[in-house]
Write an enzyme that holds these catalytic residues in place. Structure first.
Site, mmCIF file in Angstrom:
data_model
loop_
_atom_site.group_PDB
_atom_site.id
_atom_site.type_symbol
_atom_site.label_atom_id
_atom_site.label_comp_id
_atom_site.label_asym_id
_atom_site.label_seq_id
_atom_site.Cartn_x
_atom_site.Cartn_y
_atom_site.Cartn_z
ATOM 1 N N SER A 14 0.817 -1.217 0.000
ATOM 2 C CA SER A 14 0.000 0.000 0.000
ATOM 3 C C SER A 14 0.848 1.263 0.000
ATOM 4 C CB SER A 14 -0.950 0.012 1.202
ATOM 5 O OG SER A 14 -0.234 -0.087 2.412
ATOM 6 N N GLY A 16 5.395 2.780 0.283
ATOM 7 C CA GLY A 16 6.822 2.480 0.414
ATOM 8 C C GLY A 16 7.419 1.625 -0.687
ATOM 9 N N GLY A 18 7.129 -1.583 -1.315
ATOM 10 C CA GLY A 18 6.177 -2.482 -1.964
ATOM 11 C C GLY A 18 5.412 -1.789 -3.078
ATOM 12 N N LYS A 37 -2.904 -4.535 5.026
ATOM 13 C CA LYS A 37 -3.937 -4.325 6.033
ATOM 14 C C LYS A 37 -4.665 -2.993 5.880
ATOM 15 C CE LYS A 37 -1.442 -4.621 9.680
ATOM 16 N NZ LYS A 37 -1.161 -4.581 11.134
ATOM 17 N N TYR A 164 14.503 -8.222 16.510
ATOM 18 C CA TYR A 164 14.292 -7.792 15.119
ATOM 19 C C TYR A 164 15.218 -8.542 14.170
ATOM 20 C CZ TYR A 164 14.538 -5.025 10.860
ATOM 21 O OH TYR A 164 14.552 -4.636 9.540
ATOM 22 N N LYS A 168 14.140 -10.841 11.021
ATOM 23 C CA LYS A 168 14.499 -10.488 9.645
ATOM 24 C C LYS A 168 15.312 -11.608 8.994
ATOM 25 C CE LYS A 168 13.547 -7.418 6.687
ATOM 26 N NZ LYS A 168 12.165 -7.090 6.348
#
Length: 288
Positions: A14, A16, A18, A37, A164, A168
């Site tokens: 939605s 950035g 992507g 989402k 994190y 990742k």
């Protein structure tokens, strides 16, 4: 070569990186499922799956916005099924959705730990799981691309944000395993990671970025596009860094992604050997 007529399923598209990857594919008139989402406007972040769909359509692609939380198995299965029903299959999967918290062990809540692992590791694995049967059926050079770093067990990448980094690296371990698992199906499975921080609105939620010099998401989009043009049967299991990969492919104009800037803020997880290779190519090709 082109992505025209191919179908991409992109998680977290939605906004950035992507969305940038989706818009680059849209220029080739590709079909793009936007699985994210954000159906209604976020209080601090721009963009929804519907505004992304509008941009994709304007850029020349066909868009299918799908509300999907990749932590939820039923939603993932439904999103994959909707995409196949709408476009007839899936040719390229981009596992872009990710959660981040750059906190040490004591400061990381269990809730945040669970979020990062449910989205980054489990989510990537689960979306892949349900997309793979359709990628196997594709005769259009199928690919899986995870936006995750080169695998590394150096303590410097773990010590400041253990949770994190583990989450990742889980995405990258999916690349390591699935590239071998899917080799017989001639599906390319690769990872792509930025050399520098990328200027997205979501990054501002992580911390103060006022003193950071970042590149635009388009560098990742251009690198991803070049991956998709590669023969997946032969180009698989690679852990790519955007600038190095683009330079190796003959693209030397890096200035377009951060005009006039050379003192760029480096991202995490980039091995020294990669930095050395980039410097060698910059010397040969010139900084442009």
């Amino acid at each position: 070569m082109s992505l025209q007529g191919k179908t991409l399923f992109i998680s977290g598209a939605s906004r950035g990186i992507g969305l940038a990857i989706a818009l680059r594919a849209a220029r080739d008139k590709a079909n793009i499922a936007i699985a994210a989402k954000t159906a209604t406007a976020h209080p601090t972040l721009p963009g929804t799956i519907y505004t992304a769909a509008e941009e994709i359509e304007k850029a020349g692609g066909k868009a299918l916005p799908i509300v999907c939380d990749i932590r939820e198995e039923d939603q993932v299965k439904n999103a994959i099924e909707q995409t196949v029903k709408e476009f007839g299959g899936i040719d390229i999967l981009v596992n872009n959705a990710s959660a981040i918290s750059l906190t040490d062990t004591v400061a990381t809540s269990v809730k945040k730990y669970d979020l990062m692992h449910q989205v980054n590791g489990r989510g990537t694995w689960m979306v892949s799981k349900y997309a793979i049967p359709h990628l196997i059926k594709s005769d259009k050079n199928p690919h899986i691309l995870n936006l995750s770093p080169p695998l590394s067990m150096e303590e410097r990448w773990f010590k400041n944000h253990v949770a994190y980094t583990i989450a990742k690296m889980n995405m990258s371990m999916c690349v390591l395993g699935m590239s071998a698992e899917l080799r017989r199906h001639k599906i390319g499975v690769n990872a792509l990671w930025p050399l520098t921080l990328i200027g997205t609105s979501a990054l501002k939620l992580v911390g103060d970025t006022s003193k950071m010099t970042m590149r635009s998401p388009e560098i990742m989009a251009d690198a991803a596009y070049q991956v998709f043009l590669k023969n997946g049967a032969k180009f698989s299991g690679n852990f790519l860094v955007d600038e190095l990969f683009l330079r190796q492919e003959g693209f030397t104009d890096m200035d377009q992604y951060a005009p006039g800037e050379k003192d760029l803020t480096q991202d995490f997880f980039v091995p020294d050997v990669i930095l050395e290779e980039i410097e060698e190519l910059r010397t040969k090709q010139g900084w442009k």
